[in-house]
Design an enzyme around this catalytic site. Sequence first.
Site, PDB file in Angstrom:
ATOM      1  N   ARG A  49       0.836  -1.201   0.000  1.00 17.79           N
ATOM      2  CA  ARG A  49       0.000   0.000   0.000  1.00 17.79           C
ATOM      3  C   ARG A  49       0.872   1.253   0.000  1.00 17.79           C
ATOM      4  O   ARG A  49       2.054   1.219   0.334  1.00 17.79           O
ATOM      5  CB  ARG A  49      -0.922   0.010   1.215  1.00 17.79           C
ATOM      6  CG  ARG A  49      -0.197   0.172   2.560  1.00 17.79           C
ATOM      7  CD  ARG A  49      -0.183   1.595   3.066  1.00 17.79           C
ATOM      8  NE  ARG A  49       0.658   1.775   4.240  1.00 17.79           N
ATOM      9  CZ  ARG A  49       1.895   2.213   4.219  1.00 17.79           C
ATOM     10  NH1 ARG A  49       2.470   2.491   3.066  1.00 17.79           N
ATOM     11  NH2 ARG A  49       2.594   2.373   5.325  1.00 17.79           N
ATOM     12  N   GLU A  55      -0.114  11.918   7.074  1.00 20.67           N
ATOM     13  CA  GLU A  55       1.163  11.429   7.609  1.00 20.67           C
ATOM     14  C   GLU A  55       1.332  11.802   9.078  1.00 20.67           C
ATOM     15  O   GLU A  55       1.133  12.949   9.475  1.00 20.67           O
ATOM     16  CB  GLU A  55       2.322  12.005   6.786  1.00 20.67           C
ATOM     17  CG  GLU A  55       3.305  10.960   6.364  1.00 20.67           C
ATOM     18  CD  GLU A  55       2.654   9.811   5.617  1.00 20.67           C
ATOM     19  OE1 GLU A  55       2.507   8.720   6.226  1.00 20.67           O
ATOM     20  OE2 GLU A  55       2.278   9.971   4.460  1.00 20.67           O
ATOM     21  N   HIS A  56       1.680  10.804   9.869  1.00 20.28           N
ATOM     22  CA  HIS A  56       1.970  10.966  11.302  1.00 20.28           C
ATOM     23  C   HIS A  56       0.754  11.405  12.112  1.00 20.28           C
ATOM     24  O   HIS A  56       0.914  11.965  13.202  1.00 20.28           O
ATOM     25  CB  HIS A  56       3.110  11.972  11.510  1.00 20.28           C
ATOM     26  CG  HIS A  56       4.463  11.427  11.206  1.00 20.28           C
ATOM     27  ND1 HIS A  56       5.157  10.617  12.067  1.00 20.28           N
ATOM     28  CD2 HIS A  56       5.248  11.575  10.119  1.00 20.28           C
ATOM     29  CE1 HIS A  56       6.324  10.288  11.539  1.00 20.28           C
ATOM     30  NE2 HIS A  56       6.398  10.852  10.329  1.00 20.28           N
ATOM     31  N   GLY A 155       8.916   1.084   2.542  1.00 22.29           N
ATOM     32  CA  GLY A 155       7.822   1.865   3.110  1.00 22.29           C
ATOM     33  C   GLY A 155       6.492   1.589   2.438  1.00 22.29           C
ATOM     34  O   GLY A 155       5.535   2.335   2.618  1.00 22.29           O
ATOM     35  N   SER A 158       5.638  -4.159   2.645  1.00 22.96           N
ATOM     36  CA  SER A 158       5.877  -5.514   2.148  1.00 22.96           C
ATOM     37  C   SER A 158       5.585  -6.544   3.231  1.00 22.96           C
ATOM     38  O   SER A 158       5.081  -7.636   2.950  1.00 22.96           O
ATOM     39  CB  SER A 158       7.327  -5.651   1.664  1.00 22.96           C
ATOM     40  OG  SER A 158       8.245  -5.360   2.706  1.00 22.96           O
ATOM     41  N   ASP A 202      -1.894  -0.606   7.425  1.00 19.84           N
ATOM     42  CA  ASP A 202      -1.281  -1.413   6.370  1.00 19.84           C
ATOM     43  C   ASP A 202      -2.134  -2.630   6.038  1.00 19.84           C
ATOM     44  O   ASP A 202      -2.397  -2.933   4.871  1.00 19.84           O
ATOM     45  CB  ASP A 202       0.119  -1.861   6.790  1.00 19.84           C
ATOM     46  CG  ASP A 202       1.038  -0.693   7.068  1.00 19.84           C
ATOM     47  OD1 ASP A 202       0.689   0.438   6.686  1.00 19.84           O
ATOM     48  OD2 ASP A 202       2.103  -0.906   7.677  1.00 19.84           O
ATOM     49  N   LYS A 250      16.356   3.109  12.299  1.00 16.57           N
ATOM     50  CA  LYS A 250      15.355   3.479  13.299  1.00 16.57           C
ATOM     51  C   LYS A 250      15.889   3.361  14.720  1.00 16.57           C
ATOM     52  O   LYS A 250      15.536   4.153  15.595  1.00 16.57           O
ATOM     53  CB  LYS A 250      14.108   2.613  13.127  1.00 16.57           C
ATOM     54  CG  LYS A 250      13.335   2.938  11.858  1.00 16.57           C
ATOM     55  CD  LYS A 250      12.092   2.089  11.744  1.00 16.57           C
ATOM     56  CE  LYS A 250      11.332   2.424  10.464  1.00 16.57           C
ATOM     57  NZ  LYS A 250      10.147   1.579  10.289  1.00 16.57           N
ATOM     58  N   TYR A 258      11.169   9.733  15.160  1.00 18.12           N
ATOM     59  CA  TYR A 258       9.813   9.196  15.326  1.00 18.12           C
ATOM     60  C   TYR A 258       9.354   9.228  16.784  1.00 18.12           C
ATOM     61  O   TYR A 258       8.274   9.741  17.097  1.00 18.12           O
ATOM     62  CB  TYR A 258       9.752   7.767  14.787  1.00 18.12           C
ATOM     63  CG  TYR A 258       8.348   7.219  14.721  1.00 18.12           C
ATOM     64  CD1 TYR A 258       7.556   7.417  13.598  1.00 18.12           C
ATOM     65  CD2 TYR A 258       7.801   6.518  15.798  1.00 18.12           C
ATOM     66  CE1 TYR A 258       6.255   6.923  13.536  1.00 18.12           C
ATOM     67  CE2 TYR A 258       6.504   6.029  15.750  1.00 18.12           C
ATOM     68  CZ  TYR A 258       5.739   6.235  14.618  1.00 18.12           C
ATOM     69  OH  TYR A 258       4.449   5.758  14.569  1.00 18.12           O
TER      70      TYR A 258
END
Length: 495
Positions: A49, A55-56, A155, A158, A202, A250, A258
């Site tokens: 997707r 966003e966020h 992103g 998957s 997702d 990350k 984040y």
Amino acid sequence: MSVPVYDSLDKIYDTSALERQGPRYDALVKKFTEKYGRKPEFIARSPGRVNLIGEHIDYCGFGVLPMAIERDVIIAVATTNDDTKVRLANVNSKYGDREFEYEGKDTVVTIDATKHEWSNYFKCGYKGMLERADSLSQPKGMYLLIDGSVPAGSGLSSSAAFVCASALAVIQANNLGLTKQELTEIAIVAERNVGVNSGGMDQSASVFSEKQYALSVEFVPKLKTSLVKLPTVDPPMAFVIANTLVTADKFVTAPRNYNLRVVETKMAALFLSKALWIDNPSDSLKEVCEDYFKDADYRERNPIYDLKRLLDTALTAFPKDSSGGQGYTLDEVAEMTGVPAQTLKEKYMTRFPVETDYFRLVQRTKHILTEAKRVIEFKTTCESPPADAFATLGAIMNASQESCDTNYNCSCPEINAVCEIARENGAVGARLTGAGWGGCTVMLTREDKVQKLIKALKQKYYKKNFPELTEEELDDAVLATKPGSGSAIFVGFDK
């Protein structure tokens, strides 16, 4: 609503994709037959997707608008009653064959989340489904061959596509008869077995999407989806996804990126709860908004107007910071919220580490409330298209990118460069998609400009910054797509 079973690929893919997908499915069936000495009984399919807008804001309680893409995971499946063994193979030779046994109702299968092992994603779907299958005495043995076209780490979800396709394969193999809602709910929880704390966007997009539709996903008070038809324009609209190939570790960057953003939005909500005399103080900006307008006459309510009015009120409520616009210190936030600094640390900065000297609450609030407004505006434009709907949608995407860059600081020079190249070469709108700080961008264009846009991106961004990429790698990095269908079972091949 059950997951559909199709005997024709044109019910799954856009007609422009059939020349690619037909040979791909034929090759999967042929390779499966050669490997296992029998033909598959069915093929389970779930797509990746892309988030078009929003966003966020999901972790603040606001809805988002993703769509499924053509890239997907397909799994050819055959079953046996002779054993409960699961035999896994992948068309990509870098993923070696795997086998595992059903371990009984209590365990189902052991998953070691500390190992980055490709078969764990199938095990997630397998375990999640069979833990739910109370009436099944024991599962069938399975022969599987997997083909995934969603680039890993791009992103584009998957992992969710893989888990949803795996769960669907187990449902079909064992005649469990679960609905789309059940598949989605189980897949959301199942993916956490590999250490992914998913919020549900997702999996919802992978399962519920339909061709030519985006998907509205709401999270509060519970997960809810609805289809949003994209406007019909001439020439037809299309989307291009470009991976900047910039990755942020990350584990290293989350404390300043984040994790920090999540904490800043919660602190902003706590402050506004106090400043606006909210009856039930909350650290969710969505709940603050709902509570602030709860006594308003619903005949006068308008979600876009509410968000704008709340932002205007919030900007006058925030005190001037002492850092020259850089944000508030922890002690200043403690004073603003009425929550001791140590309590803020223990509640918000212990489980997930945060590193910063200042908390930019004003800028984050600007982004969250305007982005939530943009989601509604995008959806409204789709549902009641004005004459300039195409340009309007592009402008909304561009405004989102501007806010992500300046208010949320989650863009990066590479994302900005890709978006600029896109707008100069046929895209009416371009923005980052996903968490940001690298990763993917999504662009809105017309079908007749897709090839020009892709060529420009390859020449002006990829060849310049990544000259070593092969043509295959370039095709994985930048790809055209249209709103695609969600999870399905395909049986349209000779058995």
